[in-house]
Design an enzyme around this catalytic site. Sequence first.
Site, mmCIF file in Angstrom:
data_model
loop_
_atom_site.group_PDB
_atom_site.id
_atom_site.type_symbol
_atom_site.label_atom_id
_atom_site.label_comp_id
_atom_site.label_asym_id
_atom_site.label_seq_id
_atom_site.Cartn_x
_atom_site.Cartn_y
_atom_site.Cartn_z
ATOM 1 N N SER A 18 53.908 -15.216 55.121
ATOM 2 C CA SER A 18 54.301 -15.731 56.376
ATOM 3 C C SER A 18 55.388 -16.839 56.254
ATOM 4 O O SER A 18 55.507 -17.767 55.667
ATOM 5 C CB SER A 18 53.160 -16.423 57.205
ATOM 6 N N HIS B 135 56.011 -11.999 60.304
ATOM 7 C CA HIS B 135 56.273 -10.774 59.014
ATOM 8 C C HIS B 135 57.040 -9.834 59.542
ATOM 9 O O HIS B 135 56.884 -9.296 60.856
ATOM 10 C CB HIS B 135 55.054 -10.286 58.950
ATOM 11 N N HIS C 98 47.372 -7.083 56.734
ATOM 12 C CA HIS C 98 46.326 -7.972 56.246
ATOM 13 C C HIS C 98 44.891 -7.111 56.323
ATOM 14 O O HIS C 98 44.931 -6.087 57.410
ATOM 15 C CB HIS C 98 46.021 -9.357 56.970
ATOM 16 N N TYR D 217 42.320 -8.116 57.965
ATOM 17 C CA TYR D 217 41.749 -8.454 59.404
ATOM 18 C C TYR D 217 42.354 -7.583 60.475
ATOM 19 O O TYR D 217 41.871 -7.688 61.582
ATOM 20 C CB TYR D 217 41.874 -9.866 59.441
ATOM 21 N N GLU D 218 43.557 -7.233 60.070
ATOM 22 C CA GLU D 218 44.380 -6.276 60.995
ATOM 23 C C GLU D 218 43.470 -4.981 61.567
ATOM 24 O O GLU D 218 43.368 -4.757 62.836
ATOM 25 C CB GLU D 218 45.609 -5.910 60.603
ATOM 26 N N ALA E 216 50.855 -18.118 52.565
ATOM 27 C CA ALA E 216 50.356 -19.180 53.070
ATOM 28 C C ALA E 216 49.040 -19.685 53.057
ATOM 29 O O ALA E 216 48.131 -18.624 53.146
ATOM 30 C CB ALA E 216 50.818 -19.408 54.636
ATOM 31 N N MET F 209 44.094 -15.669 53.829
ATOM 32 C CA MET F 209 43.536 -14.471 54.284
ATOM 33 C C MET F 209 44.385 -12.975 53.643
ATOM 34 O O MET F 209 44.383 -11.889 54.207
ATOM 35 C CB MET F 209 43.692 -14.246 55.800
ATOM 36 N N SER F 210 44.989 -13.325 52.643
ATOM 37 C CA SER F 210 45.727 -12.135 52.027
ATOM 38 C C SER F 210 45.562 -12.183 50.238
ATOM 39 O O SER F 210 44.774 -12.840 49.915
ATOM 40 C CB SER F 210 47.227 -12.235 52.263
ATOM 41 N N ASN G 268 48.592 -26.191 55.525
ATOM 42 C CA ASN G 268 47.748 -27.184 56.239
ATOM 43 C C ASN G 268 46.512 -27.447 55.287
ATOM 44 O O ASN G 268 46.167 -27.108 54.031
ATOM 45 C CB ASN G 268 47.231 -26.514 57.447
ATOM 46 N N HIS H 2 48.151 -20.554 63.938
ATOM 47 C CA HIS H 2 48.973 -19.792 63.222
ATOM 48 C C HIS H 2 50.443 -20.256 63.329
ATOM 49 O O HIS H 2 51.232 -20.149 62.419
ATOM 50 C CB HIS H 2 49.056 -18.212 63.789
HETATM 51 N N1 HPA Z 1 42.715 -20.856 56.272
HETATM 52 C C1 HPA Z 1 42.925 -19.519 55.896
HETATM 53 N N2 HPA Z 1 44.228 -18.939 55.816
HETATM 54 C C2 HPA Z 1 45.245 -19.753 55.968
HETATM 55 C C3 HPA Z 1 44.932 -21.254 56.118
HETATM 56 C C4 HPA Z 1 43.769 -21.488 56.207
HETATM 57 O O1 HPA Z 1 43.593 -22.627 56.385
HETATM 58 N N3 HPA Z 1 46.131 -21.652 56.195
HETATM 59 C C5 HPA Z 1 47.181 -20.570 56.051
HETATM 60 N N4 HPA Z 1 46.521 -19.423 55.945
#
Ligand code: HPA
Length: 267
Positions: free
Chosen positions: A28, A59, A81, A83-84, A111, A206-207, A230, A242
Amino acid sequence: MSQVEDCIKVISKSVKGFTPQVGLILGSGLGQFCEHVEVVASIEFDELPGFPVAGVGGHEGKLLLGQVSGTDIAILQGRAHYYEQGKADTMAVAIQTLNAMGCQSLVITNAAGSLNSEATPGSVMLITDHINMTGVSPLFSAESNQRFVDMSEAYSHELNDAMRSAAKANDINLHEGTYAWMSGPQFETPAEIRALETLGADAVGMSTVPEVILARHQGLSLCAISVITNYAAGMSETALSHEQTISFASQAADTVECLLIAYLKGQ
Ligand code: HPA
């Protein structure tokens, strides 16, 4: 004919005799790296049977072939991903195609949220190991005994060293640690983050993990970089979103670009 063979056919219509040495999955907000590519061919994912339909903001959904730092490279600009669609093997054909094209190694970027207060948003982390928190595998439907993949050195020591050298040569503070894969798409709760900390995670996302498993299944060596976007849930006052992920990934994009360009010189 298999989907991978179909993809190879489509690719060879765009470019003949191009054998990438390195595959790269761009996470991302990191798309601007593609400006550094001397492009030989650019193919939309939807022309490649079995490639993911990239749906998440940030993406693109393109396979870019070209050169960076004198290295022939195949870039997946965008990923899908788990989750999609609830499918952990959503990147299987794409990674098998990189392997079939002749890639020797893979670099994966993502990310991630940081559990380490020293790895601040905007910094980068070399993933040295992972924890799969989802209970699923992209190899659930694989059949031969090859599916019992040894994950004890999933992240190549040799490629990690090359990434460390690239960071050092460019004064980049490269954190290192263990990445925990959570299914998403919701962010974690503070209690989940405390649990992950107890388990030894340094970053959460998440990837990547299914891609690592698929790549190791293909015998590809790999290394992986997290862009810290973050602090993980409960570690700061800022609400997670996001938009924040994309915005911080873009801010760290210059660092990642510098790192990758230096890394690719040595490949
Ligand atoms: N958690 C999960 N996935 C993420 C995060 C997070 O804090 N930041 C960027 N992708």
